[in-house]
Design a protein around this motif. Structure first.
Motif, short mmCIF file in Angstrom:
data_model
loop_
_atom_site.label_atom_id
_atom_site.label_comp_id
_atom_site.label_asym_id
_atom_site.label_seq_id
_atom_site.Cartn_x
_atom_site.Cartn_y
_atom_site.Cartn_z
N LEU A 1 0.83 -1.21 0.00
CA LEU A 1 0.00 0.00 0.00
C LEU A 1 0.86 1.26 0.00
CD1 LEU A 1 -2.92 -0.77 2.49
CD2 LEU A 1 -3.16 0.02 0.13
N ALA A 2 1.85 1.29 0.89
CA ALA A 2 2.71 2.46 0.98
C ALA A 2 3.43 2.72 -0.35
CB ALA A 2 3.71 2.27 2.11
N LYS A 3 3.96 1.66 -0.95
CA LYS A 3 4.65 1.81 -2.24
C LYS A 3 3.72 2.33 -3.32
CE LYS A 3 7.58 -1.10 -3.78
NZ LYS A 3 8.24 -2.33 -4.28
N TYR A 4 2.47 1.87 -3.27
CA TYR A 4 1.50 2.27 -4.30
C TYR A 4 1.37 3.78 -4.36
CZ TYR A 4 -2.95 2.26 -6.88
OH TYR A 4 -3.95 2.46 -7.81
N PHE A 5 1.29 4.42 -3.21
CA PHE A 5 1.12 5.87 -3.18
C PHE A 5 2.44 6.61 -3.35
CE2 PHE A 5 -2.71 4.34 -1.03
CZ PHE A 5 -3.68 5.09 -1.67
N ILE A 6 3.48 6.15 -2.69
CA ILE A 6 4.76 6.87 -2.74
C ILE A 6 5.36 6.84 -4.14
CG2 ILE A 6 7.15 6.85 -1.91
CD1 ILE A 6 6.09 5.86 0.77
#
Length: 449
Positions: free
Chosen positions: A406-411
């Motif tokens: 999830l974090a990678k998706y946005f960052i």
């Protein structure tokens, strides 16, 4: 000597207060409780009956020594002409034996005055029906109407030209048209709250108002039988639908830039998917979501999102082109619809995503980069129920791999991202998250307590 000086000073202050005109003294007394106001009658002959002219009456029958004292007080005050001064009246009504005729005479006296704020709470034991008189419908100056556990008959006519605020809590009606007429006959109504009684007889709640700005409905009905909520309020700015029992929700019109909070399930059984051959339900959902397509802020509960998830597998979600803030809660594995949901919000500025049960690992396709990632999305907040949530005690921490995904998706994909707020449950992978290459050079990752 100091004591004597103090007494003289108090006497001088009292004399100065007593020299004020009655109108000003009544205004001062209106800022204290009715009990305190009545107590001033012993101060002097000048004060003996002054409390009778105070424009506010705030009474709780339980605060009287017994019912007889309460009834005597009400009769003395409301049947002596003093009610003509009333602008605010609040009654918490709890007696051992309800006298319908006497109660109605009290309300008649109040509504026949200059009343602007009327609050009546029926707390009679055993759910005894307390009926409001027809005079309620003809309060020419009434601005605020707040009723709890009373019964309303269908009015022959309604004249409430000044009512702006209406709160109907556990009110019973003699038919759908009673509520509809009451609402539609208030030409300047701005704020409406309806908390439905589980035993009310309503089959349809029809909210039609050209002036309404805020609407909230909270339904505690236990049985579902095709009930409808219909809204036609073109100036509506705020709407909260918290109703798991009504089946159909029809939005004829709301304001073009409304803020909405949606917690409804459209009579879709828990843990049961929306049936693909339920064409009427699918059509209703399409119209309902389209009716919300102009809102600027939206909060969606997990139960509602489950139904939307099933709908999105059959039909494309409408575009929420005005939406700048979105708050949603995902249950189980429904977060697979995240890309499609965000794609339907092309101008999203801020989003809060909460995950009730984020699995440790999951093969969810996050390859779709929504349009809002390219230019508008600046603030993202991710929450999971583990970490500080109380439900952590019910199951062990989980979701590390999914959290990283999830974090990678946005960052990695949000070109305008300014801040990514992460719940404390993400702290175990904070180093890995901080090492993710950032699409936005101004992106800041914040661990949110």
């Amino acid at each position: 000597m100091d004591g004597e000086t103090s007494v003289k000073e108090n006497q001088r202050n009292f004399d100065m207060l007593s020299n004020l005109p009655d109108s000003l003294l009544c205004k001062i007394l209106s800022d204290v409780s009715t009990k305190e106001s009545v107590c001033t009658s012993v101060l002097s002959k000048r004060w003996r009956n002054l409390w009778l002219s105070v424009p506010c009456l705030n009474l709780d029958s339980k605060k009287f020594r017994d019912d007889d004292v309460f009834v005597s007080f009400m009769d003395r005050f409301l049947c002596s002409g003093n009610e003509q001064h009333l602008e605010r009246f609040k009654l918490i009504y709890e007696v051992s034996e309800h006298d319908e005729s006497r109660f109605k005479s009290w309300i008649d006296a109040v509504t026949g005055s200059r009343i602007r704020h009327l609050i009546v709470r029926n707390e009679v034991d055993d759910g005894e029906l307390v009926e409001m008189p027809p005079s309620l419908y003809s309060c020419e100056r009434l601005v605020n109407l707040n009723l709890y556990r009373v019964f309303l008959e269908h009015p022959e006519s309604v004249s409430l030209p000044c009512v702006k605020f209406m709160h109907l809590d556990m009110v019973l009606y003699d038919g759908d048209s009673t509520l509809e007429t009451l609402i539609s006959s208030c030409p300047v109504l701005e704020e409406l709250t309806i908390s439905r009684d589980p035993n009310d007889s309503l089959e349809a709640v029809c909210v039609r108002s050209q002036s309404l700005k805020s609407f909230k409905i909270d339904c505690e009905r236990y049985e579902i039988d095709g009930h409808v909520v219909a809204i036609d309020a073109p100036r509506l700015e705020y709407m909260t639908l918290s109703d798991h029992m009504s089946e159909n929700f029809i939005i004829h019109s709301i304001g073009p830039s409304a803020v909405v909070d949606i917690d409804v399930i459209f009579n879709v059984e828990y843990c049961e998917p929306l049936e693909s051959d339920d064409f009427s339900k699918i059509t209703m959902l399409r119209k309902f979501l389209t009716g919300l397509s102009t809102v600027i802020e939206m909060t969606i509960s997990a139960d509602t999102l489950n139904v939307i998830h099933d709908y999105s597998e059959m039909e494309q979600l409408p575009k929420f082109s005005n939406l700048s803030y979105l708050e949603v809660c995902f249950q189980d594995t429904k977060w697979e619809m995240l890309p499609a949901l965000l794609e339907s919000c092309p101008n999203l500025y801020s989003v809060l995503l909460e995950f009730e049960c984020l699995p440790e690992t999951e093969q969810v396709d996050l390859s779709l980069v929504p349009h809002c990632f390219q230019s508008s999305l600046e603030f993202v907040q991710l929450k999971t129920v583990d970490g500080e949530d109380i439900r952590e005690k019910e199951r062990p921490p989980r979701g590390t791999s999914s959290k990283m995904k999830l974090a990678k998706y946005f960052i990695e994909n949000c070109a305008a991202l300014q801040k990514l707020f992460l719940r404390q449950s993400f702290c175990t992978i904070s180093n890995q998250i901080n090492s993710i290459p950032r699409r936005s050079t101004g992106c800041e990752v914040v661990m949110d307590d």
